[in-house]
Write an enzyme that holds these catalytic residues in place. Structure first.
Site, mmCIF file in Angstrom:
data_model
loop_
_atom_site.group_PDB
_atom_site.id
_atom_site.type_symbol
_atom_site.label_atom_id
_atom_site.label_comp_id
_atom_site.label_asym_id
_atom_site.label_seq_id
_atom_site.Cartn_x
_atom_site.Cartn_y
_atom_site.Cartn_z
ATOM 1 N N SER A 197 0.908 -1.209 0.105
ATOM 2 C CA SER A 197 0.009 -0.054 -0.069
ATOM 3 C C SER A 197 0.987 1.105 0.093
ATOM 4 C CB SER A 197 -0.989 -0.024 1.276
ATOM 5 O OG SER A 197 -1.502 1.161 1.375
ATOM 6 N N TYR A 210 -1.929 -0.644 10.682
ATOM 7 C CA TYR A 210 -2.136 -1.021 9.175
ATOM 8 C C TYR A 210 -0.714 -0.575 8.665
ATOM 9 C CZ TYR A 210 -3.845 -1.345 4.699
ATOM 10 O OH TYR A 210 -4.060 -1.783 3.142
#
EC number: 1.1.1.300
Length: 341
Positions: A197, A210
């Site tokens: 990501s 995350y």
């Protein structure tokens, strides 16, 4: 001795310049995509989102699909979509053969296999990997795609969810790679894809677990890439996928500044996967979508932290996750109320 170092330094500089030139040419001249027909492709988190789209793209290229997901029902749904693609391709080949006057039999009939796997549990990964080798064959492509998000501010997030995020988004890459890399090294053939990501390149507030997990996944990928290079196994390729916010529902509610949002909307999942497939099939080491992510990552590397904070605040990226976190908290409270908790 000093002369040798100087000469070697200039040789290295020439190689660096040549690598930059070749990378630039690849931006201008699209390399030819390699064939993956007949190759065994393992995709984790295949039950939905990007994993399902990756499965469909590899199916269109007639790869044999091995779908891993913790949810059996959604995984079987993906498998049925893949089988439909195979059937459509076989019908197309049959029709073309009939038009040409000779009915051709497809030389290879790809198949799809499904396995219920919790990639966060290494015993589950290792035992399932052994079943795959026994029932399907050796793996050519490994797409580490599975991911989760807790959706809590750090001080409100249960320790168990933090651990779960780290295990699924980062540690699982260790287990899957250790399961399939030895044979790739032996054969000097394979491709490992890490779906990370942009939040593994630069972070934001409210999703510490995350971001940490994606930073870890990227660190693992880069270190493994160097190890494979050091072992001179040039037949094994690595691709790192770092997309901006993808509209899969994982971060529903995330918002940047409304005046900026039209210029940086969430990515369509189909676009993200098509760009990633192009990178994978041309052995591109890294793909960021959109391309502005490269620039943001570069600026983060050279600017003072306070300058980054100023930019984040201007873009509305400093608290972009807060609406998402609020929605998750409200949804959880509503579920607790309905269940009488």
């Amino acid at each position: 001795m000093m002369m040798n170092i100087v000469v070697e330094f200039f040789v290295v500089m020439l190689k660096v310049l040549w690598a930059i030139v070749m990378a630039g040419l690849k931006w201008l001249i699209r390399p030819k995509e390699k064939s993956v027909a007949g190759q065994v492709c393992v995709i984790t988190g295949a039950g939905g989102g990007l994993g399902r789209l990756f499965a469909k793209e590899f199916a269109r290229r007639r790869a044999t699909l091995v779908l891993w997901d913790i949810n059996s029902h959604s995984n079987e749904e993906t498998a049925e979509m893949v089988r439909q693609i195979y059937r459509e391709q076989d019908n197309s080949i049959t029709k073309e053969g009939a038009v040409g006057g000779v009915e051709e039999v497809p030389p290879f009939q790809p198949q799809v296999y499904t396995y219920v796997v919790d990639v966060g549990k290494r015993e589950s990964v290792y035992s399932t990997a052994e079943k795959v080798r026994r029932e399907v064959g050796e793996v050519d492509l490994l797409i580490n795609n599975a991911g989760v998000v807790s959706g809590h501010h750090l001080l409100e997030c249960p320790d168990e969810l933090i651990e779960r995020t780290m295990v699924v988004n980062c540690h699982a890459h260790f287990w899957t790679t250790k399961a399939f890399l030895p044979k790739m090294l032996e054969m000097n053939h394979g491709h490992i894809v890490t779906v990370a990501s942009s939040l593994g390149l630069f972070s934001t507030a409210g999703v510490e677990d995350y971001c940490a997990s994606k930073f870890g996944a990227i660190g693992f990928h880069e270190s493994l890439s160097h190890e494979i290079k050091a072992s001179e196994k040039d037949g094994i390729k690595m691709t790192l996928v770092c997309p901006y916010l993808v509209d899969t529902g994982m971060f529903r509610g995330c918002r940047i500044r409304k005046e900026i949002e039209p210029f940086l909307p969430p990515l369509r999942p189909e676009f993200c996967v098509k760009q990633s497939m192009r990178a994978i099939l041309t052995d591109q080491p890294m793909i960021c979508t959109p391309r502005i992510v490269y620039m943001v990552n570069f600026m983060k590397s050279i600017l003072p932290f306070e300058a980054i904070v100023c930019m984040y605040r201007f873009l509305g990226a400093d608290k972009c996750m807060y609406p998402f976190l609020a929605q998750r908290k409200e949804a959880m409270n509503n579920n607790e109320a309905k269940n009488g908790i």
